[in-house]
Structures are given as C-alpha cells and as structure tokens.
Design a protein around this motif. Structure first.
Motif, mmCIF file in Angstrom:
data_model
loop_
_atom_site.group_PDB
_atom_site.id
_atom_site.type_symbol
_atom_site.label_atom_id
_atom_site.label_comp_id
_atom_site.label_asym_id
_atom_site.label_seq_id
_atom_site.Cartn_x
_atom_site.Cartn_y
_atom_site.Cartn_z
ATOM 1 N N GLU A 248 18.284 -6.879 9.009
ATOM 2 C CA GLU A 248 17.958 -6.821 7.580
ATOM 3 C C GLU A 248 17.124 -8.009 7.118
ATOM 4 O O GLU A 248 16.365 -7.891 6.159
ATOM 5 N N ALA A 249 17.232 -9.139 7.794
ATOM 6 C CA ALA A 249 16.404 -10.291 7.419
ATOM 7 C C ALA A 249 14.925 -9.965 7.571
ATOM 8 O O ALA A 249 14.083 -10.495 6.821
ATOM 9 N N ALA A 250 14.584 -9.085 8.523
ATOM 10 C CA ALA A 250 13.190 -8.713 8.740
ATOM 11 C C ALA A 250 12.646 -7.835 7.621
ATOM 12 O O ALA A 250 11.430 -7.675 7.489
ATOM 13 N N LEU A 251 13.547 -7.264 6.831
ATOM 14 C CA LEU A 251 13.127 -6.380 5.743
ATOM 15 C C LEU A 251 13.184 -7.078 4.387
ATOM 16 O O LEU A 251 13.105 -6.432 3.343
ATOM 17 N N ALA A 252 13.273 -8.402 4.404
ATOM 18 C CA ALA A 252 13.481 -9.145 3.156
ATOM 19 C C ALA A 252 12.378 -8.904 2.144
ATOM 20 O O ALA A 252 12.643 -8.794 0.936
ATOM 21 N N SER A 253 11.129 -8.817 2.586
ATOM 22 C CA SER A 253 10.043 -8.631 1.614
ATOM 23 C C SER A 253 10.148 -7.279 0.925
ATOM 24 O O SER A 253 9.698 -7.120 -0.219
ATOM 25 N N LEU A 254 10.745 -6.298 1.605
ATOM 26 C CA LEU A 254 10.951 -4.977 0.988
ATOM 27 C C LEU A 254 12.122 -5.034 0.010
ATOM 28 O O LEU A 254 12.029 -4.526 -1.112
ATOM 29 N N VAL A 255 13.218 -5.635 0.454
ATOM 30 C CA VAL A 255 14.409 -5.723 -0.394
ATOM 31 C C VAL A 255 14.090 -6.468 -1.687
ATOM 32 O O VAL A 255 14.502 -6.060 -2.788
ATOM 33 N N GLU A 256 13.338 -7.554 -1.567
ATOM 34 C CA GLU A 256 13.024 -8.392 -2.726
ATOM 35 C C GLU A 256 11.775 -7.933 -3.469
ATOM 36 O O GLU A 256 11.388 -8.545 -4.464
ATOM 37 N N LYS A 257 11.155 -6.844 -2.976
ATOM 38 C CA LYS A 257 9.974 -6.249 -3.614
ATOM 39 C C LYS A 257 8.861 -7.285 -3.831
ATOM 40 O O LYS A 257 8.248 -7.371 -4.896
ATOM 41 N N ARG A 258 8.609 -8.036 -2.783
ATOM 42 C CA ARG A 258 7.530 -9.020 -2.836
ATOM 43 C C ARG A 258 6.176 -8.322 -2.770
ATOM 44 O O ARG A 258 6.053 -7.238 -2.186
ATOM 45 N N PRO A 259 5.124 -8.910 -3.320
ATOM 46 C CA PRO A 259 3.780 -8.347 -3.149
ATOM 47 C C PRO A 259 3.441 -8.236 -1.662
ATOM 48 O O PRO A 259 3.776 -9.127 -0.878
ATOM 49 N N PRO A 260 2.825 -7.148 -1.248
ATOM 50 C CA PRO A 260 2.579 -6.936 0.189
ATOM 51 C C PRO A 260 1.557 -7.918 0.753
ATOM 52 O O PRO A 260 0.442 -8.035 0.242
ATOM 53 N N ARG A 261 1.951 -8.603 1.830
ATOM 54 C CA ARG A 261 1.078 -9.576 2.496
ATOM 55 C C ARG A 261 1.086 -9.421 4.020
ATOM 56 O O ARG A 261 0.326 -10.114 4.694
ATOM 57 N N ARG A 262 1.920 -8.554 4.565
ATOM 58 C CA ARG A 262 2.086 -8.534 6.017
ATOM 59 C C ARG A 262 0.834 -8.108 6.759
ATOM 60 O O ARG A 262 0.682 -8.406 7.951
ATOM 61 N N ILE A 263 -0.088 -7.440 6.091
ATOM 62 C CA ILE A 263 -1.341 -7.092 6.746
ATOM 63 C C ILE A 263 -2.055 -8.340 7.253
ATOM 64 O O ILE A 263 -2.772 -8.307 8.254
ATOM 65 N N CYS A 264 -1.817 -9.473 6.604
ATOM 66 C CA CYS A 264 -2.465 -10.725 7.007
ATOM 67 C C CYS A 264 -1.904 -11.262 8.311
ATOM 68 O O CYS A 264 -2.492 -12.174 8.913
ATOM 69 N N ASP A 265 -0.768 -10.726 8.768
ATOM 70 C CA ASP A 265 -0.156 -11.161 10.019
ATOM 71 C C ASP A 265 -0.612 -10.326 11.208
ATOM 72 O O ASP A 265 -0.176 -10.576 12.342
ATOM 73 N N THR A 266 -1.437 -9.325 10.980
ATOM 74 C CA THR A 266 -1.860 -8.428 12.050
ATOM 75 C C THR A 266 -3.209 -8.875 12.604
ATOM 76 O O THR A 266 -3.872 -9.734 12.046
#
Length: 459
Positions: A248-266
């Motif tokens: 669940e720690a890996a889903l924190a940005s979803l749980v906390e509804k953060r602005p999407p940024r993970r594309i920058c990690d690809t």
C-alpha cells in the motif's frame, strides 16, 4: 462491489483535473505521444501491424477512431488494438522498471482512440494519459506479476480502464466496474515472453488495452463487474499474486490524490531493444569505438543482473534467435550486433541480420554471460551491465553502464526525442509532414480535436 484497491483507483481517476497537472507532467505526456507515434509509424509495414490492420479493416464504421497512417475509421476498441500493436512492435516505446516492468505508453493508443471517438478535448486526453501512467507505474511498485507467471500487461489493462472511465465521465462506481471487467476476465499469462517469442509478444499489451476499452464502454452502459476483483476469495491477489497483496505504500500518491507525476520516473528508449539491454548496448557501442575493426574480436563476456538474466538471457532461444521478437529480447544478441555493426537500429533485427552466419557463430561459440550479484544489487535503481571483450591479440576492453541514455537518471533532451521521431518516420512522412506533427503534439493543449492529429498521420 468495491474492495479497497478498486476504490482507490476509481476515486483517483475520477478526481484528477487538467488544472491539477504539473507542467512537467504535461510536457512528458507530449514527449511520450510524439515518441509513440514515431515508433508506430516506423513499424507500419511490418508483419504484426499489417495483420492487426487487416483484422481492423473487417469493422468499418462512421463513428469511431482512426487507424494511424490511414483514413480508415474502426470501432474504438479495434483501433486501440491495431494502433497499439504498431506502438509496441519494435520494442522501442518507453519503459518503467520496478518489482514489475512495464511499457507505460501502451496506454496511449487506447486512450487516444476513446478520446477521438468521443470528441474529447486534447487536454482531457493529456489528463487521462497522466492518470494511467500514475496508476500503472504505482502498480509496478506494488507487486510483481512476473514472479508468479503472469504478464505485466495486466497492469496496462487496469490503468487503461481507470483512465478511459475518466475520459467517458463515469462515476467512481462505474470506473470500479470497468476495472473489474478487465482485471477478472482477462488475466494474461507470462508465457507470451517465454522461450521463442512470437508476434503476440508485441500484441499482448494492445490486446489488454482493447479489453479495457471494451470493459469501460460496457460499464458505461450499466454492466457490473465481479465484486471484490482484487481482494475477493478468487480474485487478483489469490490467483495472480499467490496470496500476496499490493504494497500500500507504493499506492500512496493514489490514496492521497496527489497530482500525477509518475510519468517523470519512466524512461524513453534510446535503442530498439528490450529495456534491460539498453545499458549493454550503450557499453558495447562505446567498446566498438575503442576496438575499431570488429574482426579483432576474439571473445565477448557479459556480466548482468538477475532480472536481465531471467528475462532476456537464460532461455536457449535467446542464444539462437529465429524471430525478430526473440532477437530484440535477447541480451547476448543485442550486444553482439552492436559490437559487429557499430549501431543498433530496427534493421539489426531483420530476418537477414538474424540469420547472418558470422553473427550467429560469435553469439553461439564466442560469447558468454553470467549474473553478477553486485550488479543485481544495483537494480532497479539502475540497469547495470558490464561488457568485456578480448581481442585476437589478447588486448582486453571493459565497459560498464548503469544509467543508459533515456533513463530517468540520464534523460533524453527534447531535441533527442524529436530526432528519434524524425528518424523513425523518415520513410513514412516528408520533413514538412513531420514538422506538422511535432508542432501539433507540442502544442497539444491548445488544439481542438485529436482527429486532426490522426489526419496528419496519414501516409
């Protein structure tokens, strides 16, 4: 019908707005769209894309989405499949590596098809792509499918369904049903990537995305999906993860509804090979510059990390590839081709090059490989490969690369992404047509319709 995880993804997909997107996220979506179009058009005349289009031509409609490179309109799910096969065929679209590897831009063709079909504003398409990347990349951090014999494209389907539901304006509950309708009925096996690889290697993600479009449209019409798709008695966790659940720690940005940024990690691919071989190709080409004449090469040794060994080296077929799909997923083949040719392009995997007797002799008789625990400890932060070449006059050359060009720790510039696009479309588009596509994509949020971009892609 919820379980905790379908609700997390449904709520996240429904919550993100264009205004929430960080500028760097918007910019990366544009870069990935341009890159996807380029690798798709480079593959237009190849066998798998031709077969997928031939299937699509059986389904003409007046309201749907465009098959890229043509004026043909097909149902959105059919266009998602045909265009997705083109994007994936050359193994040249972007990548993310974690507990599970992923080609996250596999979500772009299906979301483009849905957005074009429904006349959705391009900036809403950008938002949906950012959402799909956020969900897909986080799922790769949350659990490994490969460990239990299942394919990463299962995550493509889930991410696509959530983002397509957002594009169609579905409620949270409807998005959950869409996720369930793709996750439960369509589990994809890892056999797609074992042994000698077939044309399906480049089609599996497109099929998962097609299933996601079907599931999402079905959910929009009132169809309900299986209850508790992840945590249920016979659900995703038990069947695909052997009882393991998501971290669940890996889903924190979803749980906390953060602005999407993970594309920058690809990572954008610099070479048309499976991503775990990118650093090996970099190292081999650097060595080739030092060695000069490839006829000097007496032996080649590759030290690699565990994931690369398991995915692109251990199978005997990787040492005697007979298909393009096997060759571009062969670490030793990619290294030998780079050392002999001084370059790696899509032509490095032609039937003629794969069958070359000199290359095959060096690969089979003069190349060795082993896993190095030190390199394994450097993954997935990096993808460390070390190449050692001994010459006929007993001179030794060694090179190790951990962060190849295009990795998040060594990103390609906009100019390099544009140059990659131009090289990929040089046989399909005139320079003027390429310029129009580049300008459209980099000004995407100001455009009025994605069908205009589809029109610019016609051959």
């Amino acid at each position: 019908m919820s379980d905790r995880f379908s609700r997390i993804m449904g709520e996240y997909a429904a919550s993100v707005r264009w205004e929430d997107l960080p500028p760097e996220t918007v910019h990366e979506v544009k870069r990935r769209l341009l890159d996807s179009v380029g690798v798709a058009m480079a593959a237009f005349t190849e066998d798998s894309p031709k077969a997928a289009r031939a299937y699509a031509y059986e389904w003409p409609v007046t309201s749907g989405a465009t098959l890229w490179g043509t004026a043909f309109i097909a149902p959105a799910d059919v266009a998602a499949f045909a265009n997705g096969v083109m994007v994936r065929y050359l193994d040249f679209n972007d990548t993310y590596l974690s507990k599970e590897p992923l080609h996250p831009s596999d979500v772009i063709p299906p979301l483009f098809a849905v957005a074009e079909w429904r006349g959705v504003a391009p900036r809403e398409f950008v938002t949906a792509v950012a959402v799909a990347y956020e969900i897909g990349v986080n799922l790769c951090d949350a659990a490994s499918l490969r460990r239990y014999g299942w394919d990463h494209v299962n995550y493509v389907g889930i991410a696509t369904a959530a983002a397509a539901g957002r594009l169609l304006g579905l409620s949270v509950e409807q998005i959950e049903h869409a996720i369930s309708l793709v996750a439960v009925p369509h589990a994809a096996m890892r056999q797609t990537r074992a042994g000698e690889l077939s044309m399906w290697k480049g089609a599996a993600a497109a099929n998962s995305a097609r299933n996601a479009v079907f599931a999402t449209v079905l959910a929009s019409k009132g169809m309900t999906g299986p209850f508790q798709p992840f945590a249920g008695e016979m659900g995703f966790f038990r069947q695909l993860l052997a009882g393991e659940t998501f971290d669940e720690a890996a889903l924190a940005s979803l749980v906390e509804k953060r602005p999407p940024r993970r594309i920058c990690d690809t990572y954008v691919k610099f070479w048309p090979v499976e991503y775990h071989a990118q650093s090996a190709v970099d190292a081999a080409l650097q060595l080739r510059t030092e060695i000069g004449d490839p006829s000097r090469i007496a032996s080649i040794h590759i030290d690699t990390f565990k994931a690369a060994y398991e995915i692109i080296a251990k199978d005997p077929e990787k040492w005697e590839p007979r298909t393009r799909e096997t060759a571009d997923h062969s670490l030793p083949y990619a290294v030998v081709a780079a050392l002999l040719d001084g370059q790696v392009t899509r032509r490095s995997f032609s039937r003629e090059r794969i069958a070359d007797p000199t290359l095959r002799k060096i690969l089979k008789e003069h190349t060795t490989l082993q896993e190095d625990p030190e390199l394994t400890r450097g993954y997935p932060e990096g993808i460390p490969n070390r190449i050692r070449v001994m010459t006929v006059d007993r001179e030794e050359f060694v090179r190790e690369v951990r962060f190849p060009r295009g990795h998040a720790r060594n990103p390609m510039t906009d100019e390099e992404v544009v140059q990659k696009f131009r090289l990929n479309v040089e046989e399909a588009f005139s320079p003027a047509q390429a310029d129009l596509v580049i300008d459209f994509v980099f000004g995407l949020e100001r455009q009025t319709a994605l069908e205009d971009l589809a029109g610019l892609l016609r051959l």
